[in-house]
Each structure stands twice: as C-alpha cells, then as structure tokens.
Write a protein that holds these residues in place. Sequence first.
Motif, PDB file in Angstrom:
ATOM      1  N   PHE A 101      34.684  21.546  30.927  1.00 45.33           N
ATOM      2  CA  PHE A 101      35.613  22.493  31.545  1.00 45.33           C
ATOM      3  C   PHE A 101      35.367  23.919  31.059  1.00 45.33           C
ATOM      4  O   PHE A 101      35.432  24.871  31.844  1.00 45.33           O
ATOM      5  N   MET A 102      35.082  24.096  29.781  1.00 42.53           N
ATOM      6  CA  MET A 102      34.790  25.437  29.277  1.00 42.53           C
ATOM      7  C   MET A 102      33.504  25.990  29.886  1.00 42.53           C
ATOM      8  O   MET A 102      33.410  27.191  30.151  1.00 42.53           O
ATOM      9  N   SER A 103      32.533  25.140  30.113  1.00 38.87           N
ATOM     10  CA  SER A 103      31.297  25.598  30.756  1.00 38.87           C
ATOM     11  C   SER A 103      31.560  26.034  32.189  1.00 38.87           C
ATOM     12  O   SER A 103      31.031  27.065  32.645  1.00 38.87           O
ATOM     13  N   MET A 104      32.390  25.288  32.912  1.00 34.12           N
ATOM     14  CA  MET A 104      32.718  25.677  34.281  1.00 34.12           C
ATOM     15  C   MET A 104      33.494  26.991  34.311  1.00 34.12           C
ATOM     16  O   MET A 104      33.276  27.837  35.184  1.00 34.12           O
ATOM     17  N   ILE A 105      34.405  27.193  33.357  1.00 30.98           N
ATOM     18  CA  ILE A 105      35.134  28.462  33.283  1.00 30.98           C
ATOM     19  C   ILE A 105      34.165  29.606  33.011  1.00 30.98           C
ATOM     20  O   ILE A 105      34.281  30.704  33.593  1.00 30.98           O
ATOM     21  N   LEU A 106      33.197  29.376  32.143  1.00 29.99           N
ATOM     22  CA  LEU A 106      32.199  30.408  31.860  1.00 29.99           C
ATOM     23  C   LEU A 106      31.383  30.723  33.108  1.00 29.99           C
ATOM     24  O   LEU A 106      31.088  31.900  33.387  1.00 29.99           O
ATOM     25  N   PHE A 107      31.029  29.712  33.889  1.00 30.70           N
ATOM     26  CA  PHE A 107      30.317  29.948  35.142  1.00 30.70           C
ATOM     27  C   PHE A 107      31.167  30.790  36.099  1.00 30.70           C
ATOM     28  O   PHE A 107      30.657  31.717  36.749  1.00 30.70           O
ATOM     29  N   ILE A 108      32.451  30.472  36.201  1.00 33.54           N
ATOM     30  CA  ILE A 108      33.328  31.200  37.112  1.00 33.54           C
ATOM     31  C   ILE A 108      33.454  32.658  36.695  1.00 33.54           C
ATOM     32  O   ILE A 108      33.381  33.580  37.522  1.00 33.54           O
ATOM     33  N   ILE A 109      33.663  32.903  35.410  1.00 32.01           N
ATOM     34  CA  ILE A 109      33.829  34.277  34.927  1.00 32.01           C
ATOM     35  C   ILE A 109      32.547  35.073  35.150  1.00 32.01           C
ATOM     36  O   ILE A 109      32.577  36.225  35.611  1.00 32.01           O
ATOM     37  N   ALA A 110      31.408  34.483  34.841  1.00 33.55           N
ATOM     38  CA  ALA A 110      30.138  35.183  35.033  1.00 33.55           C
ATOM     39  C   ALA A 110      29.897  35.481  36.514  1.00 33.55           C
ATOM     40  O   ALA A 110      29.424  36.572  36.868  1.00 33.55           O
ATOM     41  N   ALA A 111      30.216  34.529  37.398  1.00 31.80           N
ATOM     42  CA  ALA A 111      30.057  34.765  38.830  1.00 31.80           C
ATOM     43  C   ALA A 111      30.986  35.877  39.304  1.00 31.80           C
ATOM     44  O   ALA A 111      30.588  36.732  40.120  1.00 31.80           O
ATOM     45  N   PHE A 112      32.233  35.905  38.802  1.00 23.32           N
ATOM     46  CA  PHE A 112      33.176  36.950  39.185  1.00 23.32           C
ATOM     47  C   PHE A 112      32.669  38.329  38.749  1.00 23.32           C
ATOM     48  O   PHE A 112      32.754  39.307  39.508  1.00 23.32           O
ATOM     49  N   VAL A 113      32.136  38.401  37.539  1.00 25.17           N
ATOM     50  CA  VAL A 113      31.623  39.683  37.041  1.00 25.17           C
ATOM     51  C   VAL A 113      30.443  40.151  37.890  1.00 25.17           C
ATOM     52  O   VAL A 113      30.356  41.330  38.267  1.00 25.17           O
ATOM     53  N   MET A 114      29.525  39.240  38.215  1.00 29.51           N
ATOM     54  CA  MET A 114      28.361  39.638  39.005  1.00 29.51           C
ATOM     55  C   MET A 114      28.744  40.025  40.420  1.00 29.51           C
ATOM     56  O   MET A 114      28.215  41.000  40.975  1.00 29.51           O
ATOM     57  N   PHE A 115      29.665  39.293  41.033  1.00 29.82           N
ATOM     58  CA  PHE A 115      30.139  39.680  42.361  1.00 29.82           C
ATOM     59  C   PHE A 115      30.825  41.047  42.308  1.00 29.82           C
ATOM     60  O   PHE A 115      30.657  41.884  43.219  1.00 29.82           O
ATOM     61  N   SER A 116      31.613  41.297  41.259  1.00 25.89           N
ATOM     62  CA  SER A 116      32.289  42.587  41.124  1.00 25.89           C
ATOM     63  C   SER A 116      31.289  43.721  40.995  1.00 25.89           C
ATOM     64  O   SER A 116      31.426  44.772  41.641  1.00 25.89           O
ATOM     65  N   LEU A 117      30.260  43.522  40.177  1.00 24.69           N
ATOM     66  CA  LEU A 117      29.225  44.546  40.027  1.00 24.69           C
ATOM     67  C   LEU A 117      28.512  44.798  41.355  1.00 24.69           C
ATOM     68  O   LEU A 117      28.252  45.954  41.729  1.00 24.69           O
ATOM     69  N   ALA A 118      28.211  43.735  42.075  1.00 23.20           N
ATOM     70  CA  ALA A 118      27.520  43.895  43.357  1.00 23.20           C
ATOM     71  C   ALA A 118      28.377  44.646  44.362  1.00 23.20           C
ATOM     72  O   ALA A 118      27.900  45.567  45.046  1.00 23.20           O
ATOM     73  N   PHE A 119      29.660  44.282  44.461  1.00 26.00           N
ATOM     74  CA  PHE A 119      30.541  44.958  45.418  1.00 26.00           C
ATOM     75  C   PHE A 119      30.788  46.408  45.017  1.00 26.00           C
ATOM     76  O   PHE A 119      30.930  47.287  45.878  1.00 26.00           O
ATOM     77  N   MET A 120      30.835  46.702  43.715  1.00 29.28           N
ATOM     78  CA  MET A 120      30.977  48.089  43.276  1.00 29.28           C
ATOM     79  C   MET A 120      29.760  48.919  43.687  1.00 29.28           C
ATOM     80  O   MET A 120      29.898  50.063  44.149  1.00 29.28           O
ATOM     81  N   LEU A 121      28.580  48.350  43.536  1.00 30.63           N
ATOM     82  CA  LEU A 121      27.374  49.075  43.943  1.00 30.63           C
ATOM     83  C   LEU A 121      27.319  49.259  45.461  1.00 30.63           C
ATOM     84  O   LEU A 121      26.893  50.320  45.949  1.00 30.63           O
ATOM     85  N   ILE A 122      27.740  48.249  46.206  1.00 29.26           N
ATOM     86  CA  ILE A 122      27.756  48.373  47.667  1.00 29.26           C
ATOM     87  C   ILE A 122      28.768  49.429  48.099  1.00 29.26           C
ATOM     88  O   ILE A 122      28.493  50.261  48.984  1.00 29.26           O
ATOM     89  N   ALA A 123      29.964  49.420  47.475  1.00 28.73           N
ATOM     90  CA  ALA A 123      30.967  50.438  47.799  1.00 28.73           C
ATOM     91  C   ALA A 123      30.467  51.831  47.430  1.00 28.73           C
ATOM     92  O   ALA A 123      30.691  52.806  48.173  1.00 28.73           O
ATOM     93  N   ARG A 124      29.795  51.948  46.289  1.00 27.25           N
ATOM     94  CA  ARG A 124      29.214  53.233  45.895  1.00 27.25           C
ATOM     95  C   ARG A 124      28.199  53.700  46.935  1.00 27.25           C
ATOM     96  O   ARG A 124      28.155  54.890  47.292  1.00 27.25           O
ATOM     97  N   PHE A 125      27.388  52.792  47.426  1.00 24.88           N
ATOM     98  CA  PHE A 125      26.378  53.134  48.424  1.00 24.88           C
ATOM     99  C   PHE A 125      27.027  53.671  49.693  1.00 24.88           C
ATOM    100  O   PHE A 125      26.587  54.685  50.252  1.00 24.88           O
TER     101      PHE A 125
END
Length: 294
Positions: A239-263
Amino acid sequence: HAQPVSDGAAYATQTGAGTPDIGGTAVENALQQGGTVSPYIAAPAPDPSAERTPKPYAPDDAFNGVMAKIMSLFAWLLGVAAITLDYAVHYTVVTMGDYVKNLAAVGVTWRIMRDIGNIIIIFGFLAIGISIILNTERLGYGKKMLPMLLVAAVFLNFSLFISEAVIDTGNLFATQFYTQIKGGALTTSSYLSNTSFLQQIENEGISNKIMSQLGLAVIYGSARDGKVFAGANFLFIGFMSMILFIIAAFVMFSLAFMLIARFVVLLLLIIIAPIGFAGLAVPKLAGAANKWWS
C-alpha cells in the motif's frame, strides 16, 4: 487413475496377494510366482488421514500476484505521467522556439494586433497635436508624452522579436539545466517519435531521473519479481508503494500541466505584445500594459 507407459518403462506387477510392485526385475519375479503383468501404472489409493491433515496457508503466495497486479496499474499511471512530463518539457521549453516559428497563426494574429497598436499610436500623435494647439493637457497628452510615444511607435513594430527574445532567454537557461539533469544530451524530436513507450521511460527524459532518485523503478521491479512481499509486512509495503506511485504521478502531471499552461500564456503574450508596448505611451492602456509586463 492410470497412465499408459511406453515400451522399456517400468511395469506394475500384480502378485497373487494384490501388492503392486515397480521395476524391471519385479516383472520376472511376478511371472515366476504365477502372477499377472499389467501394462499400466496403478494410481496409489488416497490416504484418508492425509486428506484430513490441514495444509499450511502461505499468505505471501496468495497476495503476491494480486498486489503485483494492482501495483502494475499504478505503475502504468506513473508511466503515463512520466511520458507526459517528458513531452511537455521537450515541446514547451526545449523546442518551443522552433514550434512558435513554424506556427503561422502566431505571426498572423500578431500582425493584426500590431496594426491596431499603430492605429492607437497615430491617434496618440493626433491627441498630442490637439493638446499643443489648445495649450491644454486635460486629455493627458502633452509635450512630455511625445518622446515616449516615439519610443513606443518604434518598439511596437519590434514587439514580436523582443518578446520572443525574452522568452528564448528563459528557455535557454532552462534547457541548460535540463541538459545537465539528463547527463549532457538533448532529446530530439525524431527520438521521441521513433522510440517505444517503455524505452522512453527507461532511457530518456527528466522523469527518468526523478524516478531513479525516488527508487520507483526498483520498487516496481521488486514487486514484479515478488521480492517486496517476502516479509511479514507485505500489505503495508504494497500500500505504501502504491501511495508513492500516486504521489509521484500527481507531481509529474502537475509539472506537465504547469508547463503547458505556461506555453499557452506565453503564446498569448506574444500575440498581444503590441498592446503592451503601446501602453507605455497611451495613458488609457497603461493598466493593460502593466499587466502584460508583469
């Protein structure tokens, strides 16, 4: 209950007492004693006491496959986030200049806004002339505004070049950081289009560095091989590994959407750049110009 055997294999011999015997010499003994030879291996009779004996239950074997499958789903989500971030960085930062240069809509809309800005500048000159003739500054236009209006008229027609130069300067610094994070090599567009999904995650992109620092690839590999669930706390670790996967995916999606919005925002600022420069000399556009510069 019985399995046929080929020639040369062991035969089960049935003696007079009915006791099965296996082996090549047993066939000869059975024939000497008057027994019969059967070309089949008799199945052993089930032991009732053995069937009533409880078998040991291994929770690792029961949950290992299930937890590994669940973790693979979250790992797939993380992989999608990693690819999204890699593409966002590549197209909105590293190769943004080439993309904007080849985007004809930016040049067309900028020229329209430039013409509107030139019209505003012309009316500004007319307002200054009227103010000088009437010897009044009630309209906000006087002799002091004439130099700023001339400067704005010049820079307005170069606003596309100036705004793109400022953006390219920022992207150049970001590209240098990106290159050093990746180990000194840039990802080309042909590589992204000709490389498979998994190879991009394993070999290229800034997301690969993030996942390697967090040890996500090691965790997923251990889960896939069943090593994560070898201990007693396999549920907690899973369960802790799955939570880590979710948090990392959320951070990467957030970074991607921030860059797209900046563009998208930078494209809008490039298009309306003439208004930003015209506002330096036109009092009525000062508020919009300040917002553009900020």
